[in-house]
Design an enzyme around this catalytic site. Structure first.
Site, PDB file in Angstrom:
ATOM      1  N   ASP A  71      56.117   4.457  47.818  1.00 24.77           N
ATOM      2  CA  ASP A  71      56.510   5.864  47.791  1.00 24.77           C
ATOM      3  C   ASP A  71      58.042   5.858  47.935  1.00 24.77           C
ATOM      4  O   ASP A  71      58.652   4.851  48.316  1.00 24.77           O
ATOM      5  CB  ASP A  71      55.833   6.569  48.976  1.00 24.77           C
ATOM      6  CG  ASP A  71      56.488   7.903  49.315  1.00 24.77           C
ATOM      7  OD1 ASP A  71      56.576   8.749  48.400  1.00 24.77           O
ATOM      8  OD2 ASP A  71      56.925   8.064  50.466  1.00 24.77           O
ATOM      9  N   ASP A  89      60.444   9.127  48.979  1.00 21.21           N
ATOM     10  CA  ASP A  89      60.992   9.950  50.076  1.00 21.21           C
ATOM     11  C   ASP A  89      60.261   9.691  51.385  1.00 21.21           C
ATOM     12  O   ASP A  89      59.057   9.821  51.467  1.00 21.21           O
ATOM     13  CB  ASP A  89      60.900  11.438  49.709  1.00 21.21           C
ATOM     14  CG  ASP A  89      61.932  11.806  48.673  1.00 21.21           C
ATOM     15  OD1 ASP A  89      61.540  12.258  47.579  1.00 21.21           O
ATOM     16  OD2 ASP A  89      63.127  11.614  48.924  1.00 21.21           O
ATOM     17  N   GLY A 108      59.305  19.792  45.266  1.00 25.50           N
ATOM     18  CA  GLY A 108      60.273  20.820  45.647  1.00 25.50           C
ATOM     19  C   GLY A 108      59.978  22.174  45.039  1.00 25.50           C
ATOM     20  O   GLY A 108      60.046  23.215  45.711  1.00 25.50           O
ATOM     21  N   LYS A 109      59.623  22.198  43.734  1.00 27.34           N
ATOM     22  CA  LYS A 109      59.334  23.493  43.094  1.00 27.34           C
ATOM     23  C   LYS A 109      58.072  24.124  43.682  1.00 27.34           C
ATOM     24  O   LYS A 109      58.030  25.325  43.951  1.00 27.34           O
ATOM     25  CB  LYS A 109      59.182  23.312  41.584  1.00 27.34           C
ATOM     26  CG  LYS A 109      60.486  22.987  40.871  1.00 27.34           C
ATOM     27  CD  LYS A 109      60.271  22.921  39.372  1.00 27.34           C
ATOM     28  CE  LYS A 109      61.583  22.595  38.665  1.00 27.34           C
ATOM     29  NZ  LYS A 109      61.390  22.495  37.185  1.00 27.34           N
ATOM     30  N   LYS A 139      69.422  22.843  44.050  1.00 25.43           N
ATOM     31  CA  LYS A 139      69.053  21.956  45.153  1.00 25.43           C
ATOM     32  C   LYS A 139      69.212  20.497  44.765  1.00 25.43           C
ATOM     33  O   LYS A 139      69.731  19.687  45.531  1.00 25.43           O
ATOM     34  CB  LYS A 139      67.610  22.258  45.578  1.00 25.43           C
ATOM     35  CG  LYS A 139      67.060  21.362  46.654  1.00 25.43           C
ATOM     36  CD  LYS A 139      66.236  20.213  46.084  1.00 25.43           C
ATOM     37  CE  LYS A 139      65.814  19.274  47.178  1.00 25.43           C
ATOM     38  NZ  LYS A 139      65.016  18.132  46.654  1.00 25.43           N
ATOM     39  N   THR A 166      56.636  12.005  44.201  1.00 29.35           N
ATOM     40  CA  THR A 166      56.586  13.352  43.610  1.00 29.35           C
ATOM     41  C   THR A 166      57.998  13.851  43.301  1.00 29.35           C
ATOM     42  O   THR A 166      58.151  14.924  42.726  1.00 29.35           O
ATOM     43  CB  THR A 166      55.955  14.359  44.603  1.00 29.35           C
ATOM     44  OG1 THR A 166      56.785  14.422  45.754  1.00 29.35           O
ATOM     45  CG2 THR A 166      54.563  13.961  44.984  1.00 29.35           C
ATOM     46  N   ASP A 184      54.736   7.249  53.660  1.00 30.49           N
ATOM     47  CA  ASP A 184      55.231   7.795  54.940  1.00 30.49           C
ATOM     48  C   ASP A 184      54.491   9.035  55.364  1.00 30.49           C
ATOM     49  O   ASP A 184      54.703   9.537  56.481  1.00 30.49           O
ATOM     50  CB  ASP A 184      56.730   8.163  54.807  1.00 30.49           C
ATOM     51  CG  ASP A 184      56.905   9.442  53.991  1.00 30.49           C
ATOM     52  OD1 ASP A 184      57.467  10.425  54.526  1.00 30.49           O
ATOM     53  OD2 ASP A 184      56.453   9.469  52.828  1.00 30.49           O
TER      54      ASP A 184
HETATM   55  C1  XBP Z   1      58.471  13.806  48.813  1.00 37.60           C
HETATM   56  C2  XBP Z   1      58.380  15.153  48.283  1.00 37.60           C
HETATM   57  C3  XBP Z   1      59.494  15.662  47.411  1.00 37.60           C
HETATM   58  C4  XBP Z   1      60.755  15.894  48.243  1.00 37.60           C
HETATM   59  C5  XBP Z   1      61.658  16.890  47.562  1.00 37.60           C
HETATM   60  O1  XBP Z   1      58.302  12.957  47.708  1.00 37.60           O
HETATM   61  O2  XBP Z   1      57.381  15.822  48.483  1.00 37.60           O
HETATM   62  O3  XBP Z   1      59.050  16.884  46.908  1.00 37.60           O
HETATM   63  O4  XBP Z   1      60.368  16.470  49.503  1.00 37.60           O
HETATM   64  O5  XBP Z   1      62.051  16.359  46.313  1.00 37.60           O
HETATM   65  P1  XBP Z   1      57.615  11.476  47.921  1.00 37.60           P
HETATM   66  P2  XBP Z   1      61.939  17.310  44.999  1.00 37.60           P
HETATM   67  O6  XBP Z   1      56.333  11.520  47.105  1.00 37.60           O
HETATM   68  O7  XBP Z   1      58.642  10.500  47.387  1.00 37.60           O
HETATM   69  O8  XBP Z   1      57.367  11.292  49.402  1.00 37.60           O
HETATM   70  O9  XBP Z   1      62.640  18.595  45.332  1.00 37.60           O
HETATM   71  O10 XBP Z   1      62.614  16.525  43.908  1.00 37.60           O
HETATM   72  O11 XBP Z   1      60.452  17.475  44.790  1.00 37.60           O
HETATM   73 MG    MG Z   2      57.045  10.244  51.003  1.00 41.75          MG
END
Ligand code: XBP
Ligand code: MG
Length: 235
Positions: free
Chosen positions: A8, A10, A51-52, A81, A117, A177
């Site tokens: 993953d 973020d 995010g959206k 953003k 995502t 995470d």
């Molecule tokens: C974590 C998310 C992402 C970020 C925001 O992604 O849910 O939406 O919070 O990024 P991951 P965007 O699957 O890597 O943990 O605004 O580009 O969605």
């Molecule tokens: Mg994550």
């Protein structure tokens, strides 16, 4: 036998969500919106991946009886953003153990993939510093917000990278995470290790193979993956 690692992004490769939160608030200011996401509120909103999708969810929370937000408005605020976030992400360090593990796996010719995502722009902004501008060559497959419409906990990005890797789910290890991410990886049948981040450490990780504070070396991951099947604890 472990044949691929799927990361993953973020919260897993780097503790990025505070930078995302700051970027959202900066975008609200630029867009003339009187919104502000506190850390406590953002921790709740992270239940919505993407995010959206998170913006639409919050818009509906603030105006439950009004019309849904126009896509053009959501796209505009999210673009603002992303511009703020990519500037912040370029200065973020990877989490302890991540860089070593990526290079160790690459040197051992163990295929690596990303399943996230977030957007390609955000991934590039985060990884080009620590991994170099040609970081993509380190990953055999990437599933992200541009390849899968359904965000986590839907398994779509994990199913995409499994197909691209051409490796059975049982022979992979996902590293996540968040509860959403764990659910997505498990729905794809992938044994999953969790390294909770600042915003996710109070979430539920019952279905994880293992929960760690930080990543160790590749030999440890191989041992845990083998032990999970030796014990028959993986279904
Ligand atoms: C974590 C998310 C992402 C970020 C925001 O992604 O849910 O939406 O919070 O990024 P991951 P965007 O699957 O890597 O943990 O605004 O580009 O969605
Ligand atoms: Mg994550």
């Amino acid at each position: 036998m472990l044949k691929a690692l799927i990361f993953d992004v973020d919260g897993t490769l780097a503790d990025t969500e505070e930078a995302h939160r700051m970027a959202f608030n900066a975008a609200f200011h630029d867009a003339g919106l009187d919104w502000y996401w506190s850390a406590a509120l953002y921790a709740e909103l992270l239940a919505v991946a993407g995010g959206k999708e998170r913006l639409r969810h919050y818009w509906r929370q603030t105006d439950p009886h009004g019309p849904p937000p126009p896509d053009a408005v959501i796209d505009h605020v999210h673009a603002l953003k992303t511009r703020h976030y990519t500037a912040l992400a370029s200065a973020l360090p990877l989490r302890p153990g991540v860089l070593h593990l990526i290079h160790e796996a690459s040197d051992a010719h163990l295929p690596l993939a990303l399943a996230t995502t977030t957007t390609p722009a955000n991934i590039d902004a985060l990884l080009r510093g620590p991994l170099g501008s040609d970081w993509r060559h380190l990953f055999a497959a990437i599933g992200d917000g541009s390849t899968a419409a359904n965000k986590k906990p839907a398994p779509d990005v994990y199913l995409q990278v499994l197909a691209a890797l051409n490796v059975p789910a049982d022979d992979c290890l996902a590293i996540e995470d968040s509860h959403n991410g764990l659910q997505a990886a498990r729905a794809a049948g992938i044994p999953t290790l969790v390294t909770p981040g600042t915003y996710t450490r109070t979430q539920c990780f019952d279905d994880a193979l293992l929960q760690l504070e930080q990543l160790g070396d590749l030999a440890a991951l191989r041992r845990w993956h083998a032990a999970a099947f030796a014990e028959g604890s993986m279904t």
